[in-house]
Motif scaffolding. Sequence first.
Motif, PDB file in Angstrom:
ATOM      1  N   ALA A 243      66.915  -2.492 -42.058  1.00 47.69           N
ATOM      2  CA  ALA A 243      68.153  -2.777 -41.327  1.00 47.69           C
ATOM      3  C   ALA A 243      69.338  -2.913 -42.272  1.00 47.69           C
ATOM      4  CB  ALA A 243      67.984  -4.044 -40.493  1.00 47.69           C
ATOM      5  N   GLY A 244      69.121  -3.495 -43.442  1.00 46.09           N
ATOM      6  CA  GLY A 244      70.208  -3.570 -44.414  1.00 46.09           C
ATOM      7  C   GLY A 244      70.680  -2.188 -44.828  1.00 46.09           C
ATOM      8  N   CYS A 245      69.728  -1.260 -44.973  1.00 51.06           N
ATOM      9  CA  CYS A 245      70.077   0.106 -45.376  1.00 51.06           C
ATOM     10  C   CYS A 245      70.854   0.838 -44.283  1.00 51.06           C
ATOM     11  CB  CYS A 245      68.811   0.885 -45.720  1.00 51.06           C
ATOM     12  SG  CYS A 245      67.989   0.322 -47.225  1.00 51.06           S
ATOM     13  N   THR A 246      70.381   0.769 -43.040  1.00 46.49           N
ATOM     14  CA  THR A 246      71.090   1.482 -41.968  1.00 46.49           C
ATOM     15  C   THR A 246      72.423   0.813 -41.645  1.00 46.49           C
ATOM     16  OG1 THR A 246      69.751   0.283 -40.322  1.00 46.49           O
ATOM     17  CG2 THR A 246      69.046   2.500 -40.926  1.00 46.49           C
ATOM     18  N   GLY A 247      72.502  -0.503 -41.839  1.00 47.75           N
ATOM     19  CA  GLY A 247      73.789  -1.167 -41.670  1.00 47.75           C
ATOM     20  C   GLY A 247      74.807  -0.661 -42.673  1.00 47.75           C
ATOM     21  N   LEU A 248      74.382  -0.534 -43.917  1.00 49.78           N
ATOM     22  CA  LEU A 248      75.251  -0.020 -44.979  1.00 49.78           C
ATOM     23  C   LEU A 248      75.708   1.403 -44.653  1.00 49.78           C
ATOM     24  CD1 LEU A 248      74.406  -0.307 -48.783  1.00 49.78           C
ATOM     25  CD2 LEU A 248      75.338   1.783 -47.821  1.00 49.78           C
ATOM     26  N   LEU A 249      74.763   2.251 -44.285  1.00 44.49           N
ATOM     27  CA  LEU A 249      75.105   3.647 -44.001  1.00 44.49           C
ATOM     28  C   LEU A 249      75.985   3.787 -42.761  1.00 44.49           C
ATOM     29  CD1 LEU A 249      71.620   5.260 -44.737  1.00 44.49           C
ATOM     30  CD2 LEU A 249      73.669   5.342 -46.179  1.00 44.49           C
ATOM     31  N   GLY A 250      75.712   2.965 -41.749  1.00 45.46           N
ATOM     32  CA  GLY A 250      76.528   3.013 -40.541  1.00 45.46           C
ATOM     33  C   GLY A 250      77.975   2.649 -40.807  1.00 45.46           C
ATOM     34  N   TRP A 251      78.183   1.600 -41.601  1.00 46.37           N
ATOM     35  CA  TRP A 251      79.549   1.164 -41.931  1.00 46.37           C
ATOM     36  C   TRP A 251      80.270   2.255 -42.724  1.00 46.37           C
ATOM     37  CZ3 TRP A 251      81.019  -4.345 -41.389  1.00 46.37           C
ATOM     38  CH2 TRP A 251      82.353  -4.589 -41.713  1.00 46.37           C
ATOM     39  N   LEU A 252      79.588   2.838 -43.719  1.00 45.10           N
ATOM     40  CA  LEU A 252      80.210   3.886 -44.531  1.00 45.10           C
ATOM     41  C   LEU A 252      80.545   5.113 -43.688  1.00 45.10           C
ATOM     42  CD1 LEU A 252      78.241   3.847 -47.911  1.00 45.10           C
ATOM     43  CD2 LEU A 252      80.422   2.775 -47.346  1.00 45.10           C
ATOM     44  N   PHE A 253      79.693   5.446 -42.735  1.00 47.02           N
ATOM     45  CA  PHE A 253      79.965   6.580 -41.857  1.00 47.02           C
ATOM     46  C   PHE A 253      81.258   6.357 -41.075  1.00 47.02           C
ATOM     47  CE2 PHE A 253      79.654   8.522 -37.631  1.00 47.02           C
ATOM     48  CZ  PHE A 253      79.531   9.866 -37.983  1.00 47.02           C
ATOM     49  N   VAL A 254      81.414   5.148 -40.528  1.00 47.46           N
ATOM     50  CA  VAL A 254      82.629   4.840 -39.777  1.00 47.46           C
ATOM     51  C   VAL A 254      83.846   4.918 -40.681  1.00 47.46           C
ATOM     52  CG1 VAL A 254      83.869   3.033 -38.518  1.00 47.46           C
ATOM     53  CG2 VAL A 254      81.454   3.451 -38.030  1.00 47.46           C
ATOM     54  N   GLU A 255      83.747   4.345 -41.868  1.00 46.98           N
ATOM     55  CA  GLU A 255      84.884   4.385 -42.798  1.00 46.98           C
ATOM     56  C   GLU A 255      85.264   5.827 -43.150  1.00 46.98           C
ATOM     57  OE1 GLU A 255      85.231   0.391 -45.476  1.00 46.98           O
ATOM     58  OE2 GLU A 255      83.910   1.971 -46.226  1.00 46.98           O
ATOM     59  N   HIS A 256      84.253   6.639 -43.393  1.00 48.01           N
ATOM     60  CA  HIS A 256      84.535   8.026 -43.768  1.00 48.01           C
ATOM     61  C   HIS A 256      85.218   8.782 -42.627  1.00 48.01           C
ATOM     62  CE1 HIS A 256      84.057  11.873 -45.758  1.00 48.01           C
ATOM     63  NE2 HIS A 256      83.515  12.370 -44.653  1.00 48.01           N
ATOM     64  N   LYS A 257      84.739   8.587 -41.405  1.00 49.02           N
ATOM     65  CA  LYS A 257      85.327   9.276 -40.260  1.00 49.02           C
ATOM     66  C   LYS A 257      86.696   8.717 -39.910  1.00 49.02           C
ATOM     67  CE  LYS A 257      83.565  11.940 -37.947  1.00 49.02           C
ATOM     68  NZ  LYS A 257      83.607  13.417 -37.980  1.00 49.02           N
ATOM     69  N   ARG A 258      86.851   7.402 -40.023  1.00 46.96           N
ATOM     70  CA  ARG A 258      88.089   6.753 -39.595  1.00 46.96           C
ATOM     71  C   ARG A 258      89.171   6.796 -40.661  1.00 46.96           C
ATOM     72  NH1 ARG A 258      87.026   0.720 -38.582  1.00 46.96           N
ATOM     73  NH2 ARG A 258      86.951   0.803 -40.852  1.00 46.96           N
ATOM     74  N   ASP A 259      88.772   6.515 -41.915  1.00 52.10           N
ATOM     75  CA  ASP A 259      89.746   6.338 -42.984  1.00 52.10           C
ATOM     76  C   ASP A 259      89.701   7.432 -44.037  1.00 52.10           C
ATOM     77  OD1 ASP A 259      90.234   3.851 -41.704  1.00 52.10           O
ATOM     78  OD2 ASP A 259      88.621   2.933 -42.873  1.00 52.10           O
ATOM     79  N   GLY A 260      88.620   8.207 -44.053  1.00 50.48           N
ATOM     80  CA  GLY A 260      88.492   9.259 -45.051  1.00 50.48           C
ATOM     81  C   GLY A 260      87.941   8.797 -46.378  1.00 50.48           C
TER      82      GLY A 260
END
Length: 436
Positions: A243-260
Amino acid sequence: MTLAAASVNTGDTAWLLAATALVLLMTPGLALFYGGMVRTKSVLNMLMMSFVSIALVTVVWLAVGYSLAFGDDLGGGLIGGLRHAGMSGLGPDSVHGTVPTVLFATFQLTFAIITAALISGAIADRAKFSAWLVFVPVWALLVYVPVTHWVWGPGGWIAHRLGALDFAGGLPVEITSGASGLALCLVIGPRLGFKKDAMRPHNLPMVILGAGLLWFGWFGFNAGSALGANGLAAEAFLNTLAAGCTGLLGWLFVEHKRDGHPTTLGAASGAVAGLVAITPSCGTVSLLGALVVGLAAGVVCSYAVSWKFKLNFDDSLDVVGVHLVGGIIGTLLIGLFAERAMTGGAEGLFYGGSPAQLGRQLVAVVVVAGYAFAVTYGIGKALDKVMGLRASEEQEHTGLDLTVHAETAYDHGVLGHGAPVAHSVVPTAQKVTRQA
Protein backbone atom coordinates in the motif's frame (compact mmCIF):
# COMPACT_ATOMS: atom_id res chain seq x y z
CA MET A 1 -7.60 -11.37 31.19
CA THR A 2 -4.49 -12.40 33.13
CA LEU A 3 -3.21 -15.91 32.49
CA ALA A 4 -0.39 -17.99 33.91
CA ALA A 5 3.19 -16.97 33.16
CA ALA A 6 3.66 -20.26 31.27
CA SER A 7 1.37 -18.90 28.55
CA VAL A 8 4.01 -16.41 27.40
CA ASN A 9 5.26 -17.25 23.91
CA THR A 10 8.89 -16.22 23.54
CA GLY A 11 8.65 -15.79 19.77
CA ASP A 12 5.59 -13.55 20.04
CA THR A 13 7.23 -11.59 22.84
CA ALA A 14 10.45 -11.07 20.88
CA TRP A 15 8.53 -9.83 17.85
CA LEU A 16 6.41 -7.44 19.91
CA LEU A 17 9.51 -6.04 21.65
CA ALA A 18 10.95 -5.26 18.22
CA ALA A 19 7.64 -3.87 16.95
CA THR A 20 7.35 -1.59 19.99
CA ALA A 21 10.79 -0.15 19.30
CA LEU A 22 9.86 0.33 15.63
CA VAL A 23 6.70 2.26 16.50
CA LEU A 24 8.53 4.45 19.00
CA LEU A 25 11.03 5.31 16.24
CA MET A 26 8.13 6.64 14.18
CA THR A 27 7.80 9.74 16.37
CA PRO A 28 11.39 10.97 15.78
CA GLY A 29 10.78 10.03 12.13
CA LEU A 30 7.65 12.19 12.16
CA ALA A 31 9.66 15.00 13.71
CA LEU A 32 12.09 14.92 10.77
CA PHE A 33 9.25 14.58 8.26
CA TYR A 34 7.44 17.60 9.69
CA GLY A 35 10.68 19.48 10.42
CA GLY A 36 11.72 19.34 6.79
CA MET A 37 8.32 20.60 5.63
CA VAL A 38 8.35 23.86 7.61
CA ARG A 39 10.43 26.98 7.02
CA THR A 40 13.91 27.33 8.51
CA LYS A 41 12.74 29.63 11.30
CA SER A 42 10.54 26.99 12.95
CA VAL A 43 12.40 23.72 12.36
CA LEU A 44 13.44 23.11 15.95
CA ASN A 45 10.02 24.01 17.29
CA MET A 46 8.49 21.42 14.98
CA LEU A 47 10.97 18.80 16.12
CA MET A 48 10.29 19.65 19.75
CA MET A 49 6.51 19.36 19.43
CA SER A 50 6.91 15.74 18.35
CA PHE A 51 9.78 14.88 20.68
CA VAL A 52 8.18 16.28 23.83
CA SER A 53 5.01 14.30 23.07
CA ILE A 54 6.94 11.13 23.91
CA ALA A 55 7.42 12.29 27.49
CA LEU A 56 4.01 13.87 27.98
CA VAL A 57 1.95 10.95 26.68
CA THR A 58 4.08 8.36 28.47
CA VAL A 59 3.41 9.93 31.86
CA VAL A 60 -0.34 10.16 31.22
CA TRP A 61 -0.54 6.64 29.79
CA LEU A 62 1.26 5.01 32.70
CA ALA A 63 -0.72 7.00 35.27
CA VAL A 64 -4.27 6.37 34.04
CA GLY A 65 -4.39 6.14 30.24
CA TYR A 66 -3.71 2.44 29.85
CA SER A 67 -6.18 1.50 32.57
CA LEU A 68 -8.96 3.64 31.10
CA ALA A 69 -8.32 2.36 27.57
CA PHE A 70 -7.78 -1.34 28.26
CA GLY A 71 -9.23 -1.85 31.73
CA ASP A 72 -12.48 -3.71 32.30
CA ASP A 73 -15.40 -1.85 30.76
CA LEU A 74 -17.45 0.23 33.19
CA GLY A 75 -20.60 -0.25 31.13
CA GLY A 76 -21.85 0.77 27.71
CA GLY A 77 -18.52 0.12 26.03
CA LEU A 78 -17.44 3.73 26.58
CA ILE A 79 -14.47 3.63 29.00
CA GLY A 80 -12.45 1.28 31.14
CA GLY A 81 -11.90 1.45 34.89
CA LEU A 82 -8.97 2.53 37.06
CA ARG A 83 -8.00 -0.90 38.30
CA HIS A 84 -4.58 -0.63 36.64
CA ALA A 85 -3.94 3.08 37.36
CA GLY A 86 -0.23 3.57 37.80
CA MET A 87 0.14 0.12 36.20
CA SER A 88 -1.09 -1.33 39.47
CA GLY A 89 -1.48 -5.10 39.53
CA LEU A 90 0.70 -5.64 36.46
CA GLY A 91 4.00 -7.43 36.90
CA PRO A 92 6.28 -9.86 35.09
CA ASP A 93 3.74 -12.68 35.50
CA SER A 94 0.83 -10.73 33.95
CA VAL A 95 0.02 -11.92 30.44
CA HIS A 96 -2.08 -10.49 27.62
CA GLY A 97 -2.73 -13.26 25.12
CA THR A 98 0.75 -14.72 24.61
CA VAL A 99 2.85 -11.67 25.57
CA PRO A 100 3.56 -9.92 28.89
CA THR A 101 0.88 -7.36 29.71
CA VAL A 102 3.46 -4.66 30.42
CA LEU A 103 4.83 -5.17 26.90
CA PHE A 104 1.35 -4.94 25.39
CA ALA A 105 0.78 -1.73 27.39
CA THR A 106 4.07 -0.29 26.14
CA PHE A 107 3.27 -1.22 22.55
CA GLN A 108 -0.06 0.58 22.83
CA LEU A 109 1.68 3.55 24.45
CA THR A 110 3.76 4.10 21.32
CA PHE A 111 0.52 4.39 19.32
CA ALA A 112 -0.78 7.06 21.69
CA ILE A 113 2.48 9.01 21.44
CA ILE A 114 2.59 9.34 17.67
CA THR A 115 -1.14 10.09 17.44
CA ALA A 116 -0.74 13.16 19.63
CA ALA A 117 2.40 14.22 17.76
CA LEU A 118 0.61 13.99 14.39
CA ILE A 119 -1.72 16.84 15.36
CA SER A 120 1.17 19.28 15.61
CA GLY A 121 1.50 19.39 11.83
CA ALA A 122 -1.86 21.15 11.53
CA ILE A 123 -0.73 24.11 13.67
CA ALA A 124 2.91 24.35 12.64
CA ASP A 125 4.69 27.74 12.72
CA ARG A 126 2.24 29.50 15.05
CA ALA A 127 1.31 27.57 18.21
CA LYS A 128 2.53 28.42 21.69
CA PHE A 129 4.84 25.72 22.93
CA SER A 130 3.56 26.18 26.48
CA ALA A 131 0.00 25.61 25.29
CA TRP A 132 1.12 22.48 23.44
CA LEU A 133 2.55 21.11 26.70
CA VAL A 134 -0.90 21.37 28.25
CA PHE A 135 -2.87 20.32 25.20
CA VAL A 136 -1.15 16.97 24.64
CA PRO A 137 -1.94 15.27 27.98
CA VAL A 138 -5.47 16.67 28.10
CA TRP A 139 -6.17 15.56 24.55
CA ALA A 140 -4.72 12.11 25.16
CA LEU A 141 -7.06 11.58 28.11
CA LEU A 142 -10.23 13.06 26.62
CA VAL A 143 -9.94 11.91 23.00
CA TYR A 144 -7.39 9.17 22.37
CA VAL A 145 -8.08 7.05 25.44
CA PRO A 146 -11.89 6.80 25.06
CA VAL A 147 -11.74 6.10 21.32
CA THR A 148 -9.10 3.43 21.89
CA HIS A 149 -11.38 1.75 24.40
CA TRP A 150 -14.27 1.87 21.92
CA VAL A 151 -12.19 0.18 19.23
CA TRP A 152 -9.83 -2.18 21.08
CA GLY A 153 -10.76 -2.21 24.76
CA PRO A 154 -12.65 -4.99 26.55
CA GLY A 155 -16.33 -4.49 25.72
CA GLY A 156 -15.66 -1.43 23.55
CA TRP A 157 -18.84 -0.52 21.71
CA ILE A 158 -17.37 -0.06 18.22
CA ALA A 159 -15.78 -3.51 18.14
CA HIS A 160 -18.18 -5.52 20.29
CA ARG A 161 -21.55 -3.88 19.64
CA LEU A 162 -21.30 -2.13 16.30
CA GLY A 163 -18.98 -4.73 14.76
CA ALA A 164 -16.77 -2.31 12.82
CA LEU A 165 -13.26 -3.55 12.01
CA ASP A 166 -9.98 -1.72 12.60
CA PHE A 167 -6.82 -3.79 12.70
CA ALA A 168 -4.11 -1.27 13.55
CA GLY A 169 -5.56 2.18 14.17
CA GLY A 170 -7.49 3.88 11.39
CA LEU A 171 -10.03 5.13 13.93
CA PRO A 172 -8.05 5.87 17.12
CA VAL A 173 -4.89 7.05 15.35
CA GLU A 174 -5.50 8.41 11.85
CA ILE A 175 -9.05 9.73 12.07
CA THR A 176 -8.73 11.19 15.57
CA SER A 177 -5.49 12.98 14.69
CA GLY A 178 -6.88 14.28 11.40
CA ALA A 179 -10.19 15.48 12.83
CA SER A 180 -8.42 16.98 15.85
CA GLY A 181 -5.93 18.73 13.60
CA LEU A 182 -8.80 20.29 11.68
CA ALA A 183 -10.44 21.49 14.88
CA LEU A 184 -7.25 22.95 16.28
CA CYS A 185 -6.25 24.81 13.12
CA LEU A 186 -9.74 26.37 13.01
CA VAL A 187 -9.34 27.55 16.60
CA ILE A 188 -5.84 28.94 16.13
CA GLY A 189 -6.41 30.53 12.72
CA PRO A 190 -4.18 30.66 9.63
CA ARG A 191 -0.49 31.52 9.53
CA LEU A 192 0.58 35.05 8.71
CA GLY A 193 0.69 35.26 4.93
CA PHE A 194 -1.46 32.18 4.33
CA LYS A 195 -2.42 31.99 0.63
CA LYS A 196 -0.15 34.99 -0.04
CA ASP A 197 3.41 34.01 0.86
CA ALA A 198 5.30 30.98 -0.38
CA MET A 199 5.65 28.50 2.49
CA ARG A 200 7.64 25.77 0.81
CA PRO A 201 9.42 22.92 2.63
CA HIS A 202 12.92 24.06 3.52
CA ASN A 203 14.68 20.67 3.50
CA LEU A 204 13.35 17.92 1.24
CA PRO A 205 16.13 15.43 2.05
CA MET A 206 14.98 15.67 5.67
CA VAL A 207 11.40 15.03 4.56
CA ILE A 208 12.43 11.89 2.67
CA LEU A 209 14.50 10.67 5.62
CA GLY A 210 11.54 11.21 7.93
CA ALA A 211 9.18 9.43 5.54
CA GLY A 212 11.60 6.52 5.30
CA LEU A 213 11.78 6.19 9.08
CA LEU A 214 8.00 6.36 9.27
CA TRP A 215 7.68 3.61 6.65
CA PHE A 216 10.24 1.47 8.50
CA GLY A 217 8.44 1.94 11.81
CA TRP A 218 5.05 1.32 10.20
CA PHE A 219 5.92 -2.37 9.84
CA GLY A 220 5.97 -2.54 13.63
CA PHE A 221 2.79 -0.50 13.78
CA ASN A 222 0.78 -2.77 11.50
CA ALA A 223 2.42 -6.19 11.66
CA GLY A 224 2.96 -5.75 15.39
CA SER A 225 -0.80 -5.41 15.83
CA ALA A 226 -1.09 -9.15 15.19
CA LEU A 227 0.50 -9.43 18.67
CA GLY A 228 2.40 -12.48 17.52
CA ALA A 229 5.05 -13.82 15.16
CA ASN A 230 2.56 -15.50 12.85
CA GLY A 231 1.03 -15.57 9.40
CA LEU A 232 -1.30 -12.66 10.11
CA ALA A 233 1.68 -10.49 11.02
CA ALA A 234 3.40 -11.52 7.79
CA GLU A 235 0.32 -10.67 5.73
CA ALA A 236 -0.05 -7.29 7.45
CA PHE A 237 3.65 -6.63 6.82
CA LEU A 238 3.34 -7.33 3.09
CA ASN A 239 0.11 -5.34 2.80
CA THR A 240 1.82 -2.39 4.46
CA LEU A 241 4.69 -2.46 1.98
CA ALA A 242 2.35 -2.83 -0.99
CA ALA A 243 0.00 0.00 0.00
CA GLY A 244 2.87 2.38 0.67
CA CYS A 245 4.18 1.69 -2.84
CA THR A 246 0.86 2.20 -4.65
CA GLY A 247 0.16 5.29 -2.55
CA LEU A 248 3.47 6.77 -3.66
CA LEU A 249 2.85 5.93 -7.32
CA GLY A 250 -0.73 7.18 -7.23
CA TRP A 251 0.30 10.56 -5.84
CA LEU A 252 3.10 10.94 -8.41
CA PHE A 253 0.71 10.04 -11.23
CA VAL A 254 -1.68 12.80 -10.17
CA GLU A 255 1.15 15.32 -9.87
CA HIS A 256 2.48 14.42 -13.30
CA LYS A 257 -0.94 14.72 -14.96
CA ARG A 258 -2.00 17.82 -13.03
CA ASP A 259 1.24 19.77 -12.64
CA GLY A 260 3.64 18.19 -15.11
CA HIS A 261 6.20 17.49 -12.38
CA PRO A 262 6.34 14.50 -10.02
CA THR A 263 7.95 15.91 -6.87
CA THR A 264 10.01 14.62 -3.96
CA LEU A 265 7.46 15.96 -1.50
CA GLY A 266 4.74 14.19 -3.47
CA ALA A 267 6.59 10.87 -3.30
CA ALA A 268 6.99 11.15 0.47
CA SER A 269 3.39 12.29 0.97
CA GLY A 270 1.99 9.57 -1.28
CA ALA A 271 3.84 6.84 0.58
CA VAL A 272 2.53 8.16 3.89
CA ALA A 273 -1.02 8.40 2.49
CA GLY A 274 -0.90 4.75 1.41
CA LEU A 275 0.45 3.70 4.80
CA VAL A 276 -2.24 5.68 6.60
CA ALA A 277 -5.01 4.03 4.59
CA ILE A 278 -3.70 0.48 5.00
CA THR A 279 -3.38 0.86 8.78
CA PRO A 280 -6.99 -0.11 9.60
CA SER A 281 -7.23 -2.66 6.79
CA CYS A 282 -3.83 -4.40 6.72
CA GLY A 283 -5.16 -7.35 8.70
CA THR A 284 -8.52 -7.62 6.95
CA VAL A 285 -7.81 -7.38 3.20
CA SER A 286 -5.80 -9.48 0.76
CA LEU A 287 -2.77 -8.24 -1.16
CA LEU A 288 -5.02 -7.13 -4.03
CA GLY A 289 -7.14 -5.16 -1.60
CA ALA A 290 -4.02 -3.56 -0.10
CA LEU A 291 -2.83 -2.45 -3.54
CA VAL A 292 -6.20 -0.83 -4.22
CA VAL A 293 -6.38 0.80 -0.78
CA GLY A 294 -2.95 2.37 -1.19
CA LEU A 295 -3.63 3.57 -4.72
CA ALA A 296 -6.97 5.10 -3.76
CA ALA A 297 -5.34 6.97 -0.89
CA GLY A 298 -2.46 8.24 -3.01
CA VAL A 299 -4.82 9.61 -5.66
CA VAL A 300 -7.54 11.04 -3.41
CA CYS A 301 -5.23 12.52 -0.79
CA SER A 302 -3.17 14.27 -3.46
CA TYR A 303 -6.30 16.25 -4.32
CA ALA A 304 -7.50 16.56 -0.72
CA VAL A 305 -4.45 18.54 0.43
CA SER A 306 -5.58 21.46 -1.73
CA TRP A 307 -8.96 21.69 0.00
CA LYS A 308 -7.50 23.95 2.68
CA PHE A 309 -7.05 26.72 0.13
CA LYS A 310 -10.60 26.40 -1.17
CA LEU A 311 -12.19 26.09 2.29
CA ASN A 312 -9.84 28.62 3.92
CA PHE A 313 -8.43 26.56 6.81
CA ASP A 314 -4.68 26.49 7.30
CA ASP A 315 -3.72 22.87 7.92
CA SER A 316 -0.02 23.65 7.69
CA LEU A 317 1.41 20.20 6.94
CA ASP A 318 -1.71 18.49 5.55
CA VAL A 319 -2.75 16.42 8.55
CA VAL A 320 -6.36 16.66 7.38
CA GLY A 321 -5.68 15.89 3.73
CA VAL A 322 -3.48 12.86 4.47
CA HIS A 323 -4.41 11.42 7.86
CA LEU A 324 -8.12 12.20 8.10
CA VAL A 325 -8.88 11.51 4.44
CA GLY A 326 -6.52 8.55 4.23
CA GLY A 327 -7.88 7.07 7.46
CA ILE A 328 -11.44 7.38 6.18
CA ILE A 329 -10.53 5.70 2.89
CA GLY A 330 -8.82 2.78 4.58
CA THR A 331 -11.56 2.28 7.15
CA LEU A 332 -14.40 2.41 4.63
CA LEU A 333 -12.73 0.15 2.07
CA ILE A 334 -12.73 -2.65 4.64
CA GLY A 335 -16.45 -2.80 3.94
CA LEU A 336 -15.64 -3.56 0.29
CA PHE A 337 -12.46 -5.65 0.40
CA ALA A 338 -12.52 -7.56 3.71
CA GLU A 339 -11.84 -11.28 3.22
CA ARG A 340 -13.07 -14.06 5.47
CA ALA A 341 -9.62 -15.68 5.38
CA MET A 342 -8.19 -12.55 7.02
CA THR A 343 -11.01 -11.53 9.35
CA GLY A 344 -12.16 -14.98 10.41
CA GLY A 345 -15.76 -14.14 9.55
CA ALA A 346 -16.64 -10.71 8.20
CA GLU A 347 -16.66 -10.21 4.44
CA GLY A 348 -16.63 -7.08 2.32
CA LEU A 349 -19.18 -6.31 -0.37
CA PHE A 350 -16.79 -7.33 -3.17
CA TYR A 351 -16.11 -10.69 -1.53
CA GLY A 352 -19.62 -11.96 -1.01
CA GLY A 353 -20.62 -9.86 2.00
CA SER A 354 -23.62 -7.59 2.38
CA PRO A 355 -23.58 -3.78 2.54
CA ALA A 356 -23.97 -4.11 6.32
CA GLN A 357 -20.23 -4.15 7.00
CA LEU A 358 -19.71 -1.02 4.93
CA GLY A 359 -22.48 0.63 6.96
CA ARG A 360 -20.77 -0.34 10.21
CA GLN A 361 -17.50 1.13 9.01
CA LEU A 362 -19.26 4.36 8.01
CA VAL A 363 -20.95 4.74 11.39
CA ALA A 364 -17.63 4.25 13.16
CA VAL A 365 -15.95 6.86 10.96
CA VAL A 366 -18.66 9.48 11.48
CA VAL A 367 -18.86 9.01 15.25
CA VAL A 368 -15.11 8.97 15.87
CA ALA A 369 -14.40 11.92 13.57
CA GLY A 370 -17.27 13.92 15.07
CA TYR A 371 -16.26 13.13 18.65
CA ALA A 372 -12.59 13.94 18.08
CA PHE A 373 -13.40 17.20 16.31
CA ALA A 374 -15.91 18.40 18.91
CA VAL A 375 -13.82 17.58 21.98
CA THR A 376 -10.60 18.96 20.46
CA TYR A 377 -12.36 22.15 19.44
CA GLY A 378 -13.56 22.53 23.02
CA ILE A 379 -10.08 21.90 24.44
CA GLY A 380 -8.57 24.38 22.00
CA LYS A 381 -11.10 27.09 22.83
CA ALA A 382 -10.59 26.57 26.57
CA LEU A 383 -6.81 26.76 26.29
CA ASP A 384 -7.01 29.82 24.07
CA LYS A 385 -9.16 31.58 26.65
CA VAL A 386 -7.07 30.56 29.67
CA MET A 387 -3.49 30.86 28.41
CA GLY A 388 -3.59 31.70 24.72
CA LEU A 389 -3.03 29.07 22.06
CA ARG A 390 -1.27 31.14 19.45
CA ALA A 391 2.21 32.64 19.52
CA SER A 392 2.49 36.41 19.23
CA GLU A 393 2.76 38.03 15.82
CA GLU A 394 6.33 39.02 16.62
CA GLN A 395 7.26 35.45 17.51
CA GLU A 396 5.63 34.06 14.40
CA HIS A 397 7.29 36.63 12.15
CA THR A 398 10.76 36.11 13.66
CA GLY A 399 10.39 32.37 14.02
CA LEU A 400 9.61 30.12 16.96
CA ASP A 401 13.06 28.56 17.04
CA LEU A 402 14.74 31.77 18.10
CA THR A 403 11.96 33.40 20.08
CA VAL A 404 10.76 30.34 22.02
CA HIS A 405 13.73 27.99 22.20
CA ALA A 406 16.59 30.51 21.88
CA GLU A 407 18.17 28.32 19.21
CA THR A 408 18.47 28.19 15.45
CA ALA A 409 18.81 25.12 13.28
CA TYR A 410 21.22 26.34 10.62
CA ASP A 411 23.31 29.20 12.05
CA HIS A 412 26.77 27.84 12.83
CA GLY A 413 30.15 29.34 13.53
CA VAL A 414 30.27 33.12 13.79
CA LEU A 415 28.17 36.06 12.67
CA GLY A 416 30.19 39.01 11.46
CA HIS A 417 33.44 40.26 13.05
CA GLY A 418 33.97 36.91 14.71
CA ALA A 419 31.07 37.23 17.18
CA PRO A 420 29.82 33.79 18.32
CA VAL A 421 26.27 32.98 17.25
CA ALA A 422 25.14 32.16 20.77
CA HIS A 423 26.35 35.53 22.09
CA SER A 424 24.67 37.47 19.31
CA VAL A 425 21.23 35.86 19.17
CA VAL A 426 20.32 34.36 22.53
CA PRO A 427 19.81 37.61 24.49
CA THR A 428 17.41 38.82 21.79
CA ALA A 429 15.53 35.56 21.86
CA GLN A 430 15.23 35.68 25.64
CA LYS A 431 13.95 39.26 25.51
CA VAL A 432 11.24 38.39 22.97
CA THR A 433 10.23 35.27 24.93
CA ARG A 434 9.83 37.19 28.18
CA GLN A 435 7.75 39.86 26.52
CA ALA A 436 5.42 37.17 25.10
